[in-house]
Write a protein that holds these residues in place. Structure first.
Motif, mmCIF file in Angstrom:
data_model
loop_
_atom_site.group_PDB
_atom_site.id
_atom_site.type_symbol
_atom_site.label_atom_id
_atom_site.label_comp_id
_atom_site.label_asym_id
_atom_site.label_seq_id
_atom_site.Cartn_x
_atom_site.Cartn_y
_atom_site.Cartn_z
ATOM 1 N N GLN A 73 54.013 46.066 41.331
ATOM 2 C CA GLN A 73 53.489 47.103 41.831
ATOM 3 C C GLN A 73 52.368 46.818 43.112
ATOM 4 O OE1 GLN A 73 51.312 50.237 39.446
ATOM 5 N NE2 GLN A 73 52.104 48.945 37.554
ATOM 6 N N ARG A 74 52.361 47.772 44.084
ATOM 7 C CA ARG A 74 51.713 47.256 45.420
ATOM 8 C C ARG A 74 50.431 48.117 45.448
ATOM 9 N NH1 ARG A 74 55.329 45.322 49.111
ATOM 10 N NH2 ARG A 74 53.998 46.386 50.920
ATOM 11 N N PHE A 75 49.184 47.531 45.756
ATOM 12 C CA PHE A 75 48.149 48.044 46.171
ATOM 13 C C PHE A 75 47.463 47.885 47.367
ATOM 14 C CE2 PHE A 75 48.707 46.717 41.591
ATOM 15 C CZ PHE A 75 48.421 48.044 41.044
ATOM 16 N N GLY A 80 44.749 44.784 53.276
ATOM 17 C CA GLY A 80 46.064 44.333 53.263
ATOM 18 C C GLY A 80 46.726 44.919 51.728
ATOM 19 N N THR A 81 48.074 44.578 51.656
ATOM 20 C CA THR A 81 48.453 45.041 50.570
ATOM 21 C C THR A 81 48.767 44.008 49.542
ATOM 22 O OG1 THR A 81 49.845 46.363 51.692
ATOM 23 C CG2 THR A 81 50.552 45.881 49.561
ATOM 24 N N PHE A 82 48.211 44.280 48.329
ATOM 25 C CA PHE A 82 48.044 43.239 47.076
ATOM 26 C C PHE A 82 49.267 43.719 46.040
ATOM 27 C CE2 PHE A 82 44.123 43.242 48.723
ATOM 28 C CZ PHE A 82 43.601 41.919 48.979
ATOM 29 N N ILE A 83 50.057 42.547 45.345
ATOM 30 C CA ILE A 83 51.226 42.718 44.796
ATOM 31 C C ILE A 83 50.900 42.179 43.447
ATOM 32 C CG2 ILE A 83 53.636 42.617 44.434
ATOM 33 C CD1 ILE A 83 53.752 42.524 47.540
ATOM 34 N N ALA A 106 40.276 33.905 34.095
ATOM 35 C CA ALA A 106 40.970 34.797 35.013
ATOM 36 C C ALA A 106 40.290 36.160 34.880
ATOM 37 C CB ALA A 106 42.681 34.717 34.946
ATOM 38 N N VAL A 107 40.359 36.571 33.805
ATOM 39 C CA VAL A 107 39.930 37.929 33.322
ATOM 40 C C VAL A 107 38.351 38.265 33.522
ATOM 41 C CG1 VAL A 107 39.893 39.631 31.583
ATOM 42 C CG2 VAL A 107 41.741 38.344 31.777
ATOM 43 N N LYS A 108 37.521 37.329 33.297
ATOM 44 C CA LYS A 108 36.285 37.268 33.216
ATOM 45 C C LYS A 108 35.581 36.812 34.553
ATOM 46 C CE LYS A 108 33.423 37.661 29.884
ATOM 47 N NZ LYS A 108 32.670 37.620 28.843
ATOM 48 N N PRO A 120 39.459 40.629 44.503
ATOM 49 C CA PRO A 120 38.926 41.784 43.420
ATOM 50 C C PRO A 120 39.884 42.848 43.254
ATOM 51 C CG PRO A 120 37.838 41.522 45.544
ATOM 52 C CD PRO A 120 38.893 40.553 45.608
ATOM 53 N N ALA A 121 41.133 43.080 43.846
ATOM 54 C CA ALA A 121 42.139 44.050 43.590
ATOM 55 C C ALA A 121 42.204 43.885 42.085
ATOM 56 C CB ALA A 121 43.410 43.779 44.502
ATOM 57 N N PHE A 122 42.225 42.689 41.593
ATOM 58 C CA PHE A 122 42.418 42.456 40.061
ATOM 59 C C PHE A 122 40.783 42.856 39.747
ATOM 60 C CE2 PHE A 122 42.669 38.614 36.912
ATOM 61 C CZ PHE A 122 42.665 39.299 35.923
#
Lengths: 293, 154
Positions: A73-75, A80-83, A106-108, A120-122
């Motif tokens: 999925q693209r954000f 820019g665009t994060f995938i 990774a998660v925290k 930070p798109a994640f």
């Protein structure tokens, strides 16, 4: 917006140069995670509330196919665009060879096993509040998901944002492990706060951002431009969202507003997740929103 | 002669301009399609309030609302969705350009609403217990289309 981006790029480049030495990525201290019993059934609830599949499932996946975390999925953002990458348990294409400690980092903390920063798109800026036991349970549930061999795709971001090190500066500026709403004096408000501020990361969409893409906590959940086109993501502050708590809970379950319009856009995925959670969780979110100062 | 020609060109340009303006307004089509969705929301509200116990169950009123939903689902859509009436081209609409790029899928989703409306029609008079599940089905049909094809409000 354009102007903000220009200043942001320059500012970020300057800051990146100045702060290069304090922006290394250190993994999480995983000793508090060691030796805990895990419960995959509880982990499933964390997985649903956190919306991992909403971003990591393949672009048009439906129903059970959403459990295949193949990525793609693209954000789009100002930078820019994060995938979204493949995070299925596949040993090569996914993250099947990771340890619990690497997963938790990774998660925290937004830190990769190679010691690099994630963008930070994640939404680790919200997940940083996640309970240690919940991370352990989430990890246990994740092991039960199907592996998928689709390779992750590179992000489409230009200089200086393609330098992962510069994300370290962003983290210094914006990562904040204090709650936005400091007082939550009933178990229901506490649960609501945990769902809104941590797991379901409502603020990532509903809070306006500044030129560098950090959430403006002073205007928490105050509404924001839609990052992927026309329109505005609505404010959830009590002065703007005047719905009854039962109406908010009903919306999170069915997508119906009090006048029976139906939700659209990225909110649909949030509702599909919340429909699977216990009614008490939807009520807790409503109580939290109503109690916003 | 030259002067006349210029005049004629200017006149033609003016005429074109007016035609283009009249065409890109689309206010009648916007009113029609947005009104159709409001009719759906109002009638769904009648059934939804009964399902939630906000209003007392009334088989006749539920049936009338459900019949209306089915009636709306049979309105032909194409004339209300002329090309160029998307939210990147004109103001006053939340319809996204991808409606025209993936029109088959858009119409299939409209068809799914029709199927759900028939399910409500079959259940409406059969007691309040039957309303919850069909509300879920129709809600899924609304969300699925809004998810992909409708932008948030301003």
């Amino acid at each position: 917006m354009r102007r903000g981006l220009g200043l942001g790029a320059l500012g970020l480049a300057a800051l990146a140069a100045a702060a290069f030495f304090v922006t290394g990525a250190t993994p999480i201290d995983d000793s508090p995670l060691a030796g805990r019993a895990s419960d995959p059934a509880k982990g499933e609830t964390i997985f649903i509330a956190s919306g991992c599949a909403s971003c990591h499932a393949a672009p048009d996946a439906k129903d059970d196919a959403k459990l295949i975390l193949a990525g793609g999925q693209r954000f789009e953002s100002d930078f820019g665009t994060f995938i979204a990458p493949n995070i299925s348990p596949h040993p090569d294409a996914g993250i099947g060879s990771w340890t619990l400690g690497e997963f938790a980092s990774a998660v925290k903390k937004g830190v990769s096993p190679e010691g690099q920063h994630y963008y930070p798109a994640f939404p680790y800026g919200s997940y940083l509040h996640m309970d240690d036991q919940d991370v352990v349970d989430l990890w246990a549930y994740w092991q039960t998901l199907p592996a998928d061999a689709t390779p992750s795709q590179p992000h489409e971001v230009g200089f200086p944002f393609n330098i992962r090190r510069s994300v370290g500066v962003w983290k210094l500026l914006y990562l904040d492990d204090t709650w936005v709403v400091q007082t939550a004096d009933t178990p229901e408000l506490e649960r609501g706060r945990y769902l809104v501020e941590a797991l379901a990361h409502c603020g990532e969409c509903h809070t306006p951002r500044d030129a560098l893409g950090g959430m403006n906590r002073a205007n928490w959940l105050g509404g924001a431009p839609n990052p992927t086109g026309r329109g505005t993501i609505p404010s959830l502050r009590p002065a703007d969202l005047t719905w009854e708590p039962t109406e908010i809970a009903y919306y999170l379950e069915t997508g119906f507003t009090p006048d029976f319009d139906s939700a659209g856009g990225h909110m649909v995925a949030v509702i599909e997740n919340f429909a699977k959670l216990p009614a008490s969780d939807r009520q807790a979110v409503a109580a939290y929103l109503k109690a916003l100062p | 002669m030259k002067k006349h020609l210029t005049f004629a060109v200017a006149f033609a340009a003016l005429a074109c301009g007016t035609a283009a303006y009249a065409q890109s307004d689309f206010s009648a089509q916007l009113k029609a399609r947005q009104g159709q969705f409001r009719i759906m929301a109002i009638n769904l509200g009648i059934i939804g309030d009964m399902a939630q116990g906000k209003s007392e169950y009334n088989a006749e009123a539920a049936q009338a609302a459900a019949d209306t939903l089915v009636a709306v689902s049979m309105i032909q859509q194409a004339p209300m969705w002329p090309a160029g009436s998307d939210n990147m081209a004109i103001e006053g609409t939340r319809a996204q350009p991808n409606i025209w790029e993936q029109n088959d899928d858009f119409l299939a989703k409209w068809g799914d609403f029709g199927t759900a409306a028939k399910a409500i029609q079959a259940a409406a008079a059969g007691g309040v217990e039957g309303l919850g599940p069909v509300m879920g089905q129709v809600g899924g049909a609304c969300k699925a289309c809004h998810d992909t094809y409708r932008a948030p409000a301003n």
